[in-house]
Write an enzyme that holds these catalytic residues in place. Structure first.
Site, PDB file in Angstrom:
ATOM      1  N   SER A   1      -2.849 -11.310   3.270  1.00 50.33           N
ATOM      2  CA  SER A   1      -4.461 -11.216   2.865  1.00 50.33           C
ATOM      3  C   SER A   1      -4.062 -11.216   1.433  1.00 50.33           C
ATOM      4  CB  SER A   1      -5.154  -9.970   3.487  1.00 50.33           C
ATOM      5  OG  SER A   1      -5.028  -9.847   4.864  1.00 50.33           O
TER       6      SER A   1
HETATM    7  N1  SAH Z   1      -2.239  -7.115   6.616  1.00 45.78           N
HETATM    8  C1  SAH Z   1      -1.627  -8.249   6.815  1.00 45.78           C
HETATM    9  C2  SAH Z   1      -2.103  -9.361   7.392  1.00 45.78           C
HETATM   10  C3  SAH Z   1      -1.431 -10.313   8.412  1.00 45.78           C
HETATM   11  S1  SAH Z   1      -2.514 -11.629   9.102  1.00 45.78           S
HETATM   12  C4  SAH Z   1      -0.748  -8.741   5.718  1.00 45.78           C
HETATM   13  O1  SAH Z   1      -1.455  -8.749   4.404  1.00 45.78           O
HETATM   14  O2  SAH Z   1       0.397  -9.196   5.600  1.00 45.78           O
HETATM   15  C5  SAH Z   1      -2.781 -10.969  10.741  1.00 45.78           C
HETATM   16  C6  SAH Z   1      -1.588 -10.548  11.508  1.00 45.78           C
HETATM   17  O3  SAH Z   1      -2.094  -9.996  12.768  1.00 45.78           O
HETATM   18  C7  SAH Z   1      -0.617 -11.398  12.061  1.00 45.78           C
HETATM   19  O4  SAH Z   1       0.758 -10.897  11.433  1.00 45.78           O
HETATM   20  C8  SAH Z   1      -0.648 -11.555  13.289  1.00 45.78           C
HETATM   21  O5  SAH Z   1       0.462 -11.906  14.114  1.00 45.78           O
HETATM   22  C9  SAH Z   1      -1.257 -10.332  13.567  1.00 45.78           C
HETATM   23  N2  SAH Z   1      -2.034 -10.109  15.159  1.00 45.78           N
HETATM   24  C10 SAH Z   1      -2.949 -10.885  15.645  1.00 45.78           C
HETATM   25  N3  SAH Z   1      -3.407 -10.632  16.925  1.00 45.78           N
HETATM   26  C11 SAH Z   1      -2.882  -9.542  16.928  1.00 45.78           C
HETATM   27  C12 SAH Z   1      -2.928  -8.166  18.091  1.00 45.78           C
HETATM   28  N4  SAH Z   1      -3.426  -8.689  19.105  1.00 45.78           N
HETATM   29  N5  SAH Z   1      -2.020  -7.196  17.938  1.00 45.78           N
HETATM   30  C13 SAH Z   1      -1.352  -6.957  16.917  1.00 45.78           C
HETATM   31  N6  SAH Z   1      -1.121  -8.070  15.850  1.00 45.78           N
HETATM   32  C14 SAH Z   1      -1.853  -8.905  15.886  1.00 45.78           C
END
Ligand code: SAH
Length: 226
Positions: free
Chosen positions: A72
């Site tokens: 993000s």
């Molecule tokens: N805070 C992270 C954001 C990553 S994007 C950063 O800044 O790096 C969002 C993430 O949510 C992705 O890695 C995706 O694989 C994960 N995600 C999506 N659905 C999910 C679920 N049901 N349970 C756990 N993770 C999930």
């Protein structure tokens, strides 16, 4: 065609870029929580992005981290963290660990962070990185976070970094008294950041600002290809 990769900068350069990020992207846009600003000024974001994108680590944008996912934008990490009202004794559930950057920011601010990530490779990378960096108050599980993580509930805070079609009931149930949930809610393209509080047995919901996140995929989120 791949672009040439600029040479690796030194830690001093990254520290300078990080300080500028805090000033120009966070303070100037209204992030006021001193503890959050300090954490954002401490965590080495460049170590959470792919090596070939390190020169962009402190830019004002999200970046790809592989597996179709993104780290993000710094401002969004700071805003969501501030909205969570993290206190030093809190236990926090983070859903969507991705790169592990938001996890590290939370780990600077609260007693314990439990992180959930559905993609095993991302979870493994993040776990390894956070361990190498010395965070001892983080546990990462590969799981569908749309159902929360009842095994370790209740939580003082739950932060969801992926968009849900509606607030999953299970997450509200796993909030402690006084607990806060921060989550983007909407369709695949447009969402509002929402905050739910559990107060005296009832739930209060605030709709805050328009945002855009990757989908929360799972039982109480979106279908994988739907
Ligand atoms: N805070 C992270 C954001 C990553 S994007 C950063 O800044 O790096 C969002 C993430 O949510 C992705 O890695 C995706 O694989 C994960 N995600 C999506 N659905 C999910 C679920 N049901 N349970 C756990 N993770 C999930």
């Amino acid at each position: 065609m791949s672009q040439p990769v600029p040479p690796e900068a030194d830690n001093e350069t990254y520290a300078r870029q990080r300080a500028a990020m805090v000033q120009e992207q966070l303070i100037r846009r209204g992030i006021t929580d001193e503890r959050v600003l300090k954490a954002m000024g401490t965590v080495p974001r460049h170590l959470f992005v792919p090596p070939r994108l390190r020169h962009l680590a402190y830019d004002d944008s999200p970046l790809p981290i592989g597996a179709g996912q993104t780290i993000s934008q710094p401002f969004m990490v700071a805003l969501m963290t501030q909205l969570l009202r993290p206190a030093p004794d809190d236990r926090v559930l983070e859903i969507g660990v991705g790169s592990g950057y938001q996890t590290a920011v939370l780990a600077e601010l609260v007693r314990e962070v439990i992180g959930l990530e559905r993609i095993p490779e991302l979870a493994e990378q993040a776990r390894k990185k956070l361990e190498e960096m010395g965070y001892r108050n983080v546990t990462i599980h590969v799981a569908d976070g749309s159902a929360g993580f009842p095994e370790a509930a209740p939580y003082d805070g739950i932060l969801v970094a992926a968009a849900a079609p509606r607030i999953p009931e299970a997450l509200l149930e796993q909030l402690a008294e006084g607990g806060r949930l921060v989550i983007p809610v909407g369709d695949a393209y447009d969402q509002m950041l929402e905050r739910a509080w559990r107060q005296g047995g009832s739930i209060h919901i605030e709709r805050l600002v328009p945002v855009r996140f990757v989908p929360l995929i799972g039982r109480f989120g979106f279908q994988e290809n739907g």
